[in-house]
Design a protein around this motif. Structure first.
Motif: not given
Ligand code: NDP
Ligand code: NDP
Length: 316
Positions: A309, A312-313, A315
């Motif tokens: 999680r 994924d932040q 980018d």
């Protein structure tokens, strides 16, 4: 997964079950080891013959590695160590004392030695004593604790920077997210106590287990620093301690109030009013009694999810 902690103990996951008096007998230790972590028999509350029995039962219940936690202020320590060596235990976690005293002797018997610390000074002493790894335990932890009140969040990066030993984080770790946080801070493994105290295999009294799952934010406090600092649930006994402080009780009077066998009364016999109920701050979010395997599985899956999680932040 692999890292220095997994390799040191030859286990599947870097999850150590904390040695807890009256909660961690052979049943809990073997269940955690069978689930892929490292189970520890908490010998602090055991007479030598009881420890021997628990080691033998643990050996029969698992073919995986397990260890024994030995608080160094325990009265029958030399008898315990002799039993540990004679029974062929391969891993010992020492706590509450100076690692210089027994580490070389244990290592000369082929035992892997880990010591529990709550500050940087003692972590340095562990390096000098030649221990194989350390547990750094922060302020959030239940039971015996450091006097400095350093939280896990501050303790782990500080020790990571100044000490090269394989590092296990403890205190405030009760689910996968907090395990992920500890690994991000620089730990290579986690030691979890309170979450395992409220499992089916824990030898704690059911009334104490229910009290753990009822605990809320603010239900525990670190107290009795003049004796051995300890984090407790705020029950009638705790209120008596507070009254004693309000009346300026001295160390002798606090000793007298504590008496003998309070921890057994509370955690093993289930006397919730008069007993000592040692548990960490994570009790605030422990809401069910589950199996030790479910705890290990959630720690791993929750940790993985939390790390994904966060990843994924990013980018960019
Ligand atoms: P278990 O975990 O199955 O131990 C259960 C034992 O605890 C039984 O002997 C039982 O006595 C006793 N017990 C259960 N509830 C209570 C209670 N409310 N008050 C007092 N005693 C209680 O493992 P083992 O049977 O293999 O245990 C062997 C020995 O280790 C026992 O003497 C046990 O007391 C002790 N032990 C110590 C622990 C510690 O942390 N010091 C943890 C676990 C066990 P009964 O048969 O009379 O019901
Ligand atoms: P107390 O002095 O209040 O009582 C002693 C208790 O330990 C009694 O319940 C007694 O059982 C049991 N016990 C087991 N072995 C022995 C022995 N060889 N001699 C005397 N008593 C023994 O101590 P606590 O209950 O507060 O603590 C017991 C031990 O656990 C200590 O060694 C302490 O350092 C350790 N401890 C470790 C913690 C940790 O590592 N986080 C946390 C808290 C304590 P019985 O009533 O059956 O006689």
């Amino acid at each position: 997964m692999t890292n220095r902690i997994v390799e040191l103990f030859k286990i599947k996951y870097p999850i150590i079950q904390g040695g807890m008096i009256w909660c961690s007998g052979w049943e809990l230790a073997s269940a955690v080891s069978n689930a892929g972590g490292l189970g520890l028999i908490g010998s602090g509350s055991m007479y030598p013959e009881v420890l021997k029995e628990h080691i033998q039962k643990c050996k029969a219940a698992t073919d995986k590695p397990f260890g024994v936690n030995v608080p160094l202020l325990y009265p029958d320590i030399e008898k315990h160590l002799e039993i540990i060596v004679n029974e062929g235990v391969k891993i010992v976690f020492t706590s509450a004392g100076n690692p210089a005293k027994y580490t070389s002797w244990l290592k000369s018997h082929g035992i892997t030695v880990v010591h529990v610390v709550a500050n940087l000074k003692f972590a340095k002493k562990c390096e000098e004593a030649g221990v194989d790894a350390i547990v750094a335990e922060g302020f959030e932890a239940g039971g015996h604790n450091g006097r400095e009140e350093t939280t896990t969040m501050c303790l782990i990066p500080m020790i990571r920077k100044q000490c090269n030993l394989p590092l296990i984080a403890a205190g405030g770790i009760g689910n996968g997210e907090s395990m992920a946080a500890a690994l991000c801070l620089g730990a290579e493994g986690v030691q979890v106590g309170s979450r395992f105290a409220a499992t089916h295999e824990s030898s704690a009294h059911i009334a104490f287990k229910n009290e753990i799952i009822n605990a809320k934010d603010g239900s525990t406090e670190l107290t009795l620093k003049e004796l051995t600092p300890v984090r407790l649930l705020k029950n009638e006994f705790y209120k008596e301690v507070q009254t004693a402080y309000a009346n300026n009780a001295n160390t002798e009077q606090l000793h007298e109030l504590l008496g003998r066998g309070r921890a057994k009364k509370g955690m093993f016999e289930g006397n919730l009013e008069d007993g000592e109920l040692e548990i960490g701050q994570v009790s605030a979010y422990i809401n069910d009694i589950v199996s030790a395997k479910e705890v290990v599985d959630e720690l791993i899956s929750g940790c993985k999810l939390a790390l994904e999680r966060v990843n994924d932040q990013f980018d960019f």
